[in-house]
Write an enzyme that holds these catalytic residues in place. Structure first.
Site, short mmCIF file in Angstrom:
data_model
loop_
_atom_site.label_atom_id
_atom_site.label_comp_id
_atom_site.label_asym_id
_atom_site.label_seq_id
_atom_site.Cartn_x
_atom_site.Cartn_y
_atom_site.Cartn_z
N HIS B 6 -35.53 13.83 0.64
CA HIS B 6 -36.29 13.82 -0.84
C HIS B 6 -35.74 12.67 -1.53
O HIS B 6 -34.71 12.88 -2.16
CB HIS B 6 -36.19 15.24 -1.26
CG HIS B 6 -36.85 15.45 -2.68
ND1 HIS B 6 -36.39 16.50 -3.41
CD2 HIS B 6 -37.82 14.71 -3.19
CE1 HIS B 6 -37.47 16.48 -4.35
NE2 HIS B 6 -37.89 15.52 -4.44
N HIS B 8 -37.59 9.49 -4.18
CA HIS B 8 -38.67 9.00 -4.76
C HIS B 8 -38.27 7.71 -5.14
O HIS B 8 -37.15 7.13 -5.47
CB HIS B 8 -39.17 9.79 -5.76
CG HIS B 8 -39.51 11.13 -5.64
ND1 HIS B 8 -40.36 11.51 -4.99
CD2 HIS B 8 -38.99 12.30 -6.16
CE1 HIS B 8 -40.47 12.64 -4.89
NE2 HIS B 8 -39.51 13.40 -5.48
N ARG B 66 -42.77 7.76 -6.95
CA ARG B 66 -42.11 8.53 -7.97
C ARG B 66 -43.22 9.79 -8.36
O ARG B 66 -44.24 9.54 -8.59
CB ARG B 66 -42.14 7.58 -9.39
CG ARG B 66 -41.27 8.33 -10.34
CD ARG B 66 -41.34 7.27 -11.60
NE ARG B 66 -40.28 7.79 -12.51
CZ ARG B 66 -39.53 6.91 -13.28
NH1 ARG B 66 -39.72 5.61 -13.15
NH2 ARG B 66 -38.59 7.55 -13.96
N TYR B 189 -40.84 21.44 -12.68
CA TYR B 189 -40.70 21.39 -11.29
C TYR B 189 -40.13 22.61 -10.63
O TYR B 189 -40.52 22.99 -9.61
CB TYR B 189 -39.51 20.11 -11.27
CG TYR B 189 -39.85 18.69 -11.23
CD1 TYR B 189 -41.10 18.29 -11.79
CD2 TYR B 189 -39.22 17.77 -10.57
CE1 TYR B 189 -41.44 17.08 -12.21
CE2 TYR B 189 -39.53 16.13 -10.77
CZ TYR B 189 -40.72 15.94 -11.24
OH TYR B 189 -41.07 14.87 -11.26
N HIS B 218 -35.71 20.95 -4.79
CA HIS B 218 -35.08 21.42 -5.82
C HIS B 218 -34.26 22.97 -5.47
O HIS B 218 -34.44 23.91 -6.33
CB HIS B 218 -35.82 21.67 -7.16
CG HIS B 218 -36.69 20.25 -7.45
ND1 HIS B 218 -37.85 20.37 -7.29
CD2 HIS B 218 -36.08 19.36 -7.47
CE1 HIS B 218 -38.70 19.38 -7.36
NE2 HIS B 218 -37.55 18.60 -7.46
N GLU B 279 -32.54 13.58 -3.94
CA GLU B 279 -33.74 13.25 -4.96
C GLU B 279 -33.13 12.03 -5.66
O GLU B 279 -33.54 11.68 -7.03
CB GLU B 279 -34.19 14.41 -5.85
CG GLU B 279 -35.42 14.12 -6.43
CD GLU B 279 -36.23 15.27 -7.21
OE1 GLU B 279 -35.11 16.28 -7.47
OE2 GLU B 279 -36.99 15.07 -7.93
N ARG B 285 -29.30 11.47 -13.52
CA ARG B 285 -28.46 10.22 -13.10
C ARG B 285 -27.13 9.75 -13.34
O ARG B 285 -26.43 9.16 -13.14
CB ARG B 285 -29.34 9.09 -13.59
CG ARG B 285 -30.61 9.10 -13.31
CD ARG B 285 -31.79 7.73 -13.69
NE ARG B 285 -33.06 8.06 -13.17
CZ ARG B 285 -33.99 6.87 -12.83
NH1 ARG B 285 -33.52 5.96 -13.23
NH2 ARG B 285 -35.07 7.51 -12.43
#
Lengths: 332, 332
Positions: B6, B8, B66, B189, B218, B279, B285
């Protein structure tokens, strides 16, 4: 003392549902209250909530109308007001019959796109006249379409001013879903819990209302499981740490129906922010074949968490409830 | 081999976003593809996904456009098709430049209330012509209004027939939210993951499509945290046990950004149903001040789970990906 902060009157006598059906069919015509005797109320509770309290060793339940039946999306604001009054009066009667076992928490007469200030009169009636100690607040009165503003919008502020003035907390609790995407107890409830938390995270609601308190039920939806995600999102957004930002105002209950979930909750959420609850008789009524006990007998899970101190458990079972629901005066 | 199922392309060159802006302003006029050089693609990946792969010791990422930019709610089906083609072509170029590091997963040209069969051509192009091995399927193309039927509705069946024929799985993945109630990565999400699981639980989709496979990202939303609730709900509804009902078809990734969450996931979900994923570079981040490592460095958490056997970890990191994405032939 063991306090269950989350129970609904899911076993109310059938007359209540019949009345509701008539109400929704009556196109706004006023109806007299449903005829329900004290004996019917006793009977509806003795074999259910009271029996389970005794069996499980819990003492008192903060008791509110059936959440899935609030149906704020049905009818209009007047429909919702009449229905809420009927439901809250019935809760009051149950609490009066069993003052040691039940303490009232009210349903609000919400309606989609109707300003939340319209809920103040019924809230005040329940708290001041009926002795209720909290309310359930539906973040989505539309029933799965999410058409009202987020809980952090000023739209809700008049109601919050009253909650603060009365010093009662709100449990964030949706009702049934009329959106076929969302199963009520399996998706809509949990999603609403998660959604509300993230709304709180992104806004400054508690700067405006430092003493406003919300209980997020069902163990906080997905939040404790994704606690790292929420800490990280807050940090990326330059928000304060979650403890500082939210944990004076936001609390989680223990309606998580297996031991690994309860253990996770108690590992990541400070013990001061967790309140014991079972939601019995509620969403899940069966016995877990893996344990031989009811899925919703959450006291067993909390009891089984070995690393909690006696003082921790006292907080979860009683002291936090006293702090968050200060109008609750046991034996008072 | 460590497979991250996973990821993007969140770091795509700025020209892509500029093109998208022009597209949405162009009122349906056809535009030539954005001009992006191979060097720009290399640069966008070298300092981000590739650097992190090297640092963390992961080998290959199943790479898709994305997710938050899919925006199926923007424009109409033609807008969505042109945008998906541009995004998927860019993924293909990244995978061609770094065939050992990236394998393509496509965005579908979904649009609210448009029959899912319209996605088949782009799915086939990506799988057959570009060598992609899976797709992302948005259960709510409306972007937070949930106006399309549940994933278990026959509405989706033509697309499922093609997924089965091509033998590619779908990751259930919403895009950004245009409903102010839902923060995209913090609520929408996670809610979508939970919602999809409950839809699968209540229907007989996998009786109709025994080989259809979904990855719920997730960490499965709220599902593992509430595994007792889901087992109990299934039992109350007289559904088969969850393993039997869903676990040949539904899988969870490890995008859960703290160790207690990963431990819960791996305690309650069978190891055959968990796929490693991070992810990255994605929703969170930053670096966790509690650990000194990136929140989304999920490999560290899986590595830290002491009770998993070598064979368990091999399944999570590689073998399950081979099984669920059979079109993936490393080095092929």
């Amino acid at each position: 003392m063991i306090v269950d902060c989350h129970g609904h009157y899911t076993t109310a006598p059938g007359e209540l549902a019949v009345w509701r059906k008539r109400q929704l069919a009556s196109a706004g015509q006023a109806l007299t209250a449903p005829k329900i005797t004290d004996d019917q109320i006793r009977e509806s509770l003795e074999g259910a909530q009271l029996k389970l309290q005794r069996e499980r060793g819990t003492d008192v339940t903060f008791f509110s109308p059936r959440a899935s039946a609030m149906e704020h999306h049905a009818g209009d604001a007047a429909t919702s007001l009449a229905w809420s009054q009927v439901c809250n009066d019935l809760i009051h009667r149950a609490c009066t019959l069993y003052p040691d076992n039940f303490v009232g928490v009210c349903q609000l007469p919400q309606s989609p796109r109707v300003p939340p200030a319209t809920n103040i009169a019924e809230l005040e009636r329940c708290v001041k006249d009926l002795g209720f100690i909290g309310c359930n607040l539906n973040p989505d009165p539309s029933g799965g379409h999410w058409t009202d503003p987020p809980l952090t919008d000023r739209w809700w502020y008049p109601l919050y001013e009253k909650l603060v003035e009365l010093d009662v907390p709100a449990m964030v609790h949706v009702s049934s879903s009329c959106n076929p995407n969302f199963h009520a107890t399996g998706a809509h409830y949990i999603n609403a819990d998660t959604t509300a938390f993230m709304q709180f995270l992104t806004a400054d609601l508690f700067r405006d209302f430092p003493t406003l308190r919300f209980v997020i039920p069902h163990g906080g939806g997905a939040v404790p499981y994704h606690w790292g995600r929420y800490r990280g999102l807050a940090q990326d957004m330059k928000r304060p740490p979650l403890r500082e930002l939210l944990l004076d105002n936001v609390f989680f209950d223990t309606c998580v129906y297996h031991l690994p979930g309860i253990e996770l909750l108690l590992r990541v959420i400070p013990v001061d922010n967790v309140l014991f609850a079972s939601e019995m008789v509620g969403a899940v009524r069966g016995t877990d074949p893996e344990t031989g006990h009811y899925f919703d007998d959450t006291k067993r899970y909390v009891d089984a968490v070995t690393w909690l101190s006696f003082e921790d458990k006292r907080k979860i079972f009683e002291a936090n409830a006293r702090k968050i629901y200060p109008r609750w005066k046991p034996g008072g």
